[in-house]
Design an enzyme around this catalytic site. Structure first.
Site, mmCIF file in Angstrom:
data_model
loop_
_atom_site.group_PDB
_atom_site.id
_atom_site.type_symbol
_atom_site.label_atom_id
_atom_site.label_comp_id
_atom_site.label_asym_id
_atom_site.label_seq_id
_atom_site.Cartn_x
_atom_site.Cartn_y
_atom_site.Cartn_z
ATOM 1 N N SER A 131 -4.533 12.169 50.940
ATOM 2 C CA SER A 131 -4.210 12.922 49.797
ATOM 3 C C SER A 131 -3.322 14.082 49.748
ATOM 4 O O SER A 131 -2.936 14.517 50.947
ATOM 5 C CB SER A 131 -5.254 13.811 49.808
ATOM 6 O OG SER A 131 -5.792 15.200 49.436
ATOM 7 N N ARG A 135 14.055 -13.070 11.960
ATOM 8 C CA ARG A 135 12.613 -12.953 12.062
ATOM 9 C C ARG A 135 11.485 -14.138 11.881
ATOM 10 O O ARG A 135 10.590 -14.293 11.793
ATOM 11 C CB ARG A 135 11.915 -12.550 10.886
ATOM 12 C CG ARG A 135 12.876 -11.376 10.071
ATOM 13 C CD ARG A 135 12.646 -10.498 10.933
ATOM 14 N NE ARG A 135 13.312 -9.100 10.539
ATOM 15 C CZ ARG A 135 13.140 -8.025 10.749
ATOM 16 N NH1 ARG A 135 12.819 -7.812 12.541
ATOM 17 N NH2 ARG A 135 13.773 -6.618 10.559
ATOM 18 N N SER A 140 -0.844 -13.884 17.038
ATOM 19 C CA SER A 140 0.390 -14.349 17.732
ATOM 20 C C SER A 140 0.121 -12.909 18.707
ATOM 21 O O SER A 140 0.175 -13.234 19.881
ATOM 22 C CB SER A 140 1.599 -14.814 16.945
ATOM 23 O OG SER A 140 2.539 -14.739 17.567
ATOM 24 N N HIS A 198 -31.627 0.340 45.403
ATOM 25 C CA HIS A 198 -31.485 0.957 45.118
ATOM 26 C C HIS A 198 -30.444 2.191 45.863
ATOM 27 O O HIS A 198 -30.570 3.196 45.001
ATOM 28 C CB HIS A 198 -32.616 1.775 44.699
ATOM 29 C CG HIS A 198 -33.738 1.098 44.395
ATOM 30 N ND1 HIS A 198 -33.502 -0.315 43.170
ATOM 31 C CD2 HIS A 198 -35.365 0.006 44.803
ATOM 32 C CE1 HIS A 198 -34.783 -0.951 42.628
ATOM 33 N NE2 HIS A 198 -34.976 -1.141 44.328
#
Length: 481
Positions: free
Chosen positions: A285, A81, A330, A155
């Site tokens: 498309s 581990r 980690s 805008h």
């Protein structure tokens, strides 16, 4: 790669091979081996006699980890581990003469953190040349179209004219700031060095029997052997995770630049004024065969959002570290750091492709200017009438009425802007009929846009790119998809 297991599209679909390799398992584990070799060499040079030439030679011979060794280490990790110790054991089995001195005096972060810092530096060395070439190609585009008038937008409503080239300098300026920030981040990256379990170098002080000078020499030797110019003077078990913030922040900022630029191109594509490259066999498309979707710019926007979000990962990770170290950094760092650099790499490769083939449609731009310019020219027309003896207030009222009539034709009837025709048919404006063409010349409405663009590219951009001339090329950039 198995087709039965998920793989991130960042590497499997989009990123360059060179960036994907940096964050690959083989490169990571091979870099760990390089770090163990470097530690052994430095310890030997500083005076540890237990490290033999045979051990060094054996480690040098097996720096590149094999597929079989990676599998062995996986099996070992399932038992212990601990990924680093699994690889210590695997490397030791391959190099029996070195097995007893691999990782001598070190903690796991000697390999994991130093490796990460090497990856960050090397990843920036891939990104920066790509950014330089995006800037170079966009600069050429800006100069080519510095004089072409185009309708400005504020805008997203029609505004004063600018030029196509001047608009691109807005993108360029932000890219220059990104280059500055990324170079600074790259140059600031140091090594963790050999600092021990809590940053005190206690294990190395013990190895050298209390000789502080030798411990300092060891740290300096490792920095030198790995090609860095400094190590961080103070660390806990890890290097400060604030370094990750400094490394990722410029990339997230690049994401903002890329998103703004790509959004502008998407809007311009809708207006049919500018388009990104569209390949001969490309399909826009599956249903609508006529479509030319700006898929590259859409990809940039999509991934730029992801890149921006990764800043929060490194920010939160740095903020919640406890004392000398806590392991909750980690797992997330295994995701966020590679993701940030892979995503930045994809953005820059895509922007390189886009800037190499932007298509401009001057006739469409001209038609849109003609539809809006009459309203913008009203002040010039009023001034011309006053110069010919007219009253400013009377002229304002005359042109106000005609403007509203022309606007009604455009908005209510869907017709073209016929304000100029109305002026030509109104006796009041007869004194300036002969001047209307000059008064409506688009080039007189762009201010200093051409001059600003030329100066910016030839002075500001040129100065910024001086240190990077060896990076600049005209290579075609093909995207995998």
């Amino acid at each position: 790669m198995s087709n039965d297991k998920y793989a991130t599209p960042l590497s499997s679909r989009y990123a360059s091979d060179e960036m994907s390799k940096i964050f690959s398992l083989r490169h990571r584990f091979s870099t760990w081996r390089k770090l163990w070799l470097t530690l052994a060499k430095a310890e030997k040079e500083v005076g540890l006699e237990m490290i033999t030439d045979e051990a060094i030679a054996e480690m040098e011979k097996h720096l590149e980890i094999t597929d079989e060794e990676i599998e062995d280490a996986k099996k070992e990790e399932a038992i212990v581990r601990h990924d680093v110790m699994a690889h210590v054991h695997t490397f030791g089995k391959t190099c029996p003469a070195a097995a007893g001195i691999i990782h001598l005096g070190a903690t796991s972060c000697y390999v994991t953190d130093n490796a990460d810092l090497i990856f960050l530096r090397d990843a920036y060395d891939i990104l920066i040349p790509k950014l330089v070439n995006v800037i170079d190609r966009l600069s050429k585009f800006a100069l080519e179209y510095k004089d072409l008038p185009v309708l400005g937008w504020t805008h997203f409503q029609p505004a004063q004219l600018t030029t196509v080239g001047k608009r691109s300098t807005l993108w360029l300026q932000e890219l220059l700031w990104d280059l500055r920030n990324m170079q600074r981040a790259r140059d600031d990256i140091g090594l963790r060095g050999a600092k021990g379990t809590t940053g005190t170098q206690a294990s190395f002080l013990s190895l050298f029997h209390g000789n502080h000078d030798k411990v300092d020499e060891l740290d300096e030797k490792i920095v030198e052997l790995l090609g860095f110019d400094h190590a961080y003077p103070c660390t806990g078990q890890t290097y400060s995770r604030k370094i990750d913030i400094d490394a990722v922040a410029p990339l997230s900022s690049l994401g903002a630049t890329a998103h703004k630029m790509a959004t502008d191109i998407r809007l311009l594509a809708n207006l049919k004024e500018i388009e990104e490259p569209f390949e001969k066999s490309q399909i826009g498309s599956s249903a609508m065969a006529y479509k030319r979707n700006p898929m590259r710019s859409e990809r940039v926007c999509s991934l730029a959002r992801h890149l921006g979000s990764l800043y929060q990962d490194v920010f939160q990770t740095s903020a919640v570290q406890w004392f000398e170290r806590t392991l909750d950094d980690s797992a997330i760092r295994r995701i966020s750091l590679p993701s940030a650099f892979l995503t930045a790499d994809i953005l820059l490769s895509t922007l390189l492709n886009i800037t190499s083939g932007l298509v401009v449609y001057p006739k469409v731009i001209e038609r849109r200017i003609k539809s809006e310019l009459p309203f913008m020219a009203t002040e010039n027309i009023i001034m011309a009438m006053v110069e010919n003896g007219g009253s400013r207030q009377e002229c304002h009222e005359e042109i106000r009425v005609l403007s509203h009539q022309a606007a009604a034709v455009v908005k209510e009837q869907g017709g073209d802007n016929d304000l100029i025709e109305r002026i030509k048919n109104t006796e009041y404006f007869k004194p300036i009929w002969g001047d209307l063409e000059k008064l409506l010349d688009p080039s007189t409405f762009v201010g200093r846009a051409p001059q600003q663009t030329e100066k910016f590219v030839k002075v500001t951009v040129a100065e910024a790119l001086k240190p990077y001339q060896s990076y600049i090329n005209d290579e075609a950039v093909k995207l995998s998809v």
